[in-house]
Enzyme design. Structure first.
Site, PDB file in Angstrom:
ATOM      1  N   SER A 237     -36.311   0.034 -47.888  1.00  0.00           N
ATOM      2  CA  SER A 237     -37.109  -0.226 -46.687  1.00  0.00           C
ATOM      3  C   SER A 237     -37.486   1.069 -45.976  1.00  0.00           C
ATOM      4  O   SER A 237     -36.785   2.085 -46.068  1.00  0.00           O
ATOM      5  CB  SER A 237     -36.335  -1.123 -45.725  1.00  0.00           C
ATOM      6  OG  SER A 237     -35.274  -0.401 -45.121  1.00  0.00           O
ATOM      7  N   GLY A 241     -35.349   4.461 -45.030  1.00  0.00           N
ATOM      8  CA  GLY A 241     -35.928   5.720 -45.500  1.00  0.00           C
ATOM      9  C   GLY A 241     -36.025   6.754 -44.391  1.00  0.00           C
ATOM     10  O   GLY A 241     -35.725   7.943 -44.596  1.00  0.00           O
ATOM     11  N   GLU A 258     -39.372   6.127 -51.799  1.00  0.00           N
ATOM     12  CA  GLU A 258     -40.362   5.106 -52.160  1.00  0.00           C
ATOM     13  C   GLU A 258     -40.039   3.892 -51.310  1.00  0.00           C
ATOM     14  O   GLU A 258     -39.025   3.228 -51.517  1.00  0.00           O
ATOM     15  CB  GLU A 258     -40.280   4.808 -53.668  1.00  0.00           C
ATOM     16  CG  GLU A 258     -41.511   4.109 -54.195  1.00  0.00           C
ATOM     17  CD  GLU A 258     -41.321   2.608 -54.255  1.00  0.00           C
ATOM     18  OE1 GLU A 258     -41.795   1.940 -53.307  1.00  0.00           O
ATOM     19  OE2 GLU A 258     -40.726   2.118 -55.217  1.00  0.00           O
ATOM     20  N   CYS A 292     -42.457  -4.027 -53.433  1.00  0.00           N
ATOM     21  CA  CYS A 292     -42.948  -3.133 -52.385  1.00  0.00           C
ATOM     22  C   CYS A 292     -44.453  -2.912 -52.483  1.00  0.00           C
ATOM     23  O   CYS A 292     -45.123  -2.682 -51.479  1.00  0.00           O
ATOM     24  CB  CYS A 292     -42.204  -1.805 -52.424  1.00  0.00           C
ATOM     25  SG  CYS A 292     -42.121  -1.072 -54.060  1.00  0.00           S
TER      26      CYS A 292
END
Length: 478
Positions: A237, A241, A258, A292
């Site tokens: 998430s 991050g 990512e 994602c």
């Protein structure tokens, strides 16, 4: 009228995988208990049955794993690339040999349909190890200068939506470039990483080159903050991050993130409607939308909106939701009760804000975590369902009139991971793709992955690239 035939159940056998009652941490080539003896249970999302008990790593365990990786680094990094390649090729072949077993395991632990783990995840996992095995003895020719050096110990934290594939994305380039690894899988999906540890032993990988520490976010935080970790790779998430970026700031650790996405799938009026509908379905309902780079925002040119929506609703009515181990199943279970609650809350908020909600007639199983495929129409850019990453089988539909408006709406998001373009005009594909702020832009397809192709995002979708030649840079001192 032609008779409508029901699908007979076609379940994959559970007997192909042998799940032990309990698993330890994999440190320095051996399975071991956590220092404080803590354990947690991993549950099958489709049935809520406990699959196994797993050791919960603490700071002392993470420290032990990092020390093992540091010790192994000296010999592993000194091996010629051609020797490292042999181990990677061996791992890839064992993954192929055990692919049926691993596909069933992944479906049980994650909840996604067996046809996805069998036909998408496992072939890609093997392909990544094959691909990076090919790079191991060619690093001088990768474009990063002569004799590029590995960084050292890589601390890697992966999510639950593609447990084994994310492991391959992280571990394959790290090993090919001469680094050693401590990897923490997601708390809800630890089993395939632990089976991979067994594959490392089967392949004869030297002790300490790959270490697997299972546990919750605290284990991940300890790994990222460890002073002897040289490289941090995280997929998950955006909120986590950002926290990781703050932790790593001021250190010399190399970082790739990512993170989340809110991908736009743009359908122009000259697009082949049936093909576009299949791409839309694949873009948002693959892995229950827990992707994602999912195409969670559908942008349709106004003139074909009604035709496309009618066709899309007809297609959604044919999707089969149910037992993930059944080879006919299209929509499996949501990964956890926590994730289901988040999807439910955001969908309810979309309805409360005035967007029009629609789902096909769909009977949900009485046990497990399930959410019916859902469409929202009459959506504006201000709606929560058009802005927040829902990470579930929920599609928001917006309209546009001109290509410039499509681009403006597609880019009106804090994320920038993926986008799709549907049109028969090649010139339009190139013109629009060049204006989209997204790391990956698919044309007349969606969710197509290849180990030779780099993947990553802009803005709050993170930075750095995984896959392809570009994926080597994150693990080299360049």
């Amino acid at each position: 009228m032609a008779p409508v035939f029901e699908y007979a159940p076609a379940p994959e056998s559970r007997t192909v995988v042998d799940i032990a009652p309990s698993y330890g941490l994999f440190i320095d080539g051996e399975f071991t208990e956590a220092a404080d003896g803590k354990v947690f249970k991993t549950v099958s999302p489709s049935t809520e049955e406990v699959l196994a008990e797993v050791a919960e790593a603490g700071e002392a365990d993470v420290d032990r794993a990092v020390k093992a990786a540091r010790k192994a680094f000296e010999k592993w990094s000194a091996l010629p690339g051609s020797e490292r390649a042999k181990y990677l090729f061996r791992i890839a072949r064992i993954i192929q040999e055990r692919s049926r077993e691993l596909a069933v395991l992944e479906t049980l632990d994650n909840g996604k349909p067996i046809k996805e783990t069998r036909d998408a995840d496992l072939p890609l996992v093997a392909a990544h190890f094959f691909y990076y095995a090919g790079w191991a003895d060619k690093l001088d020719h990768a474009g990063y200068g002569a004799n590029p050096r590995p960084l050292g110990v890589a601390g890697q934290v992966i999510p639950w939506n593609f447990p084994l594939l994310m492991l391959a994305w992280k571990i394959a380039p790290a090993l090919a470039t001469g680094n050693t690894v401590v990897l923490k899988p997601a708390e809800t999906t630890p089993l395939s990483a632990l089976f991979f540890a067994d594959i490392c032993r089967q392949a004869g990988l030297p002790k300490g080159v790959v270490n697997i520490v299972t546990g919750d976010g605290r284990a991940g935080a300890a790994l990222i903050a460890h002073p002897d970790v040289n490289k941090v790779a995280f997929t998950g998430s955006t909120a986590v991050g950002k926290e990781i970026a703050r932790t790593v700031a001021g250190t010399r650790k190399k970082l790739t993130l990512e993170l989340g996405g809110k991908g736009a799938n743009i359908v122009f009026d000259d697009a082949p409607v049936d093909q576009a509908v299949e791409g839309i379905v694949n873009g948002i309902f693959f892995n229950q939308g827990q992707v994602c780079c999912a195409g969670s925002r559908l942008l349709v040119q106004e003139s074909i909106h009604d035709e496309l929506l009618d066709s899309l609703k007809r297609r959604l009515s044919t999707l089969r939701l149910g037992d993930p181990l059944d080879k006919n199943t299209d929509i499996g279970a949501i990964n956890s009760a926590e994730q289901l609650a988040r999807i439910t809350a955001l969908a309810d908020q979309g309805e409360a804000e005035g967007a029009e909600r629609w789902s096909p007639a769909c009977e949900l199983p009485s046990t497990g975590y399930w959410f019916a495929p859902t469409l929202f129409t009459n959506v504006t850019q201000a709606h929560t369902v058009a802005r927040d990453e829902i990470f579930g089988p929920v599609l928001s539909v917006l309209t546009f009139r001109t290509p410039d408006e499509a681009v403006a709406k597609a880019n009106n998001t804090p994320y920038g991971l993926s986008a799709g373009i549907w049109t028969e005009k090649g010139s339009r594909i190139l013109a629009v793709a060049n204006k989209l702020r997204a790391g990956v832009v698919w044309s007349n397809t969606f969710n197509k992955f290849d180990p030779t192709s780099p993947f990553g995002g802009y803005k709050e979708s993170g930075f750095g690239r995984e896959g392809g030649r570009h994926g080597l840079e994150a693990y080299l001192d360049v």
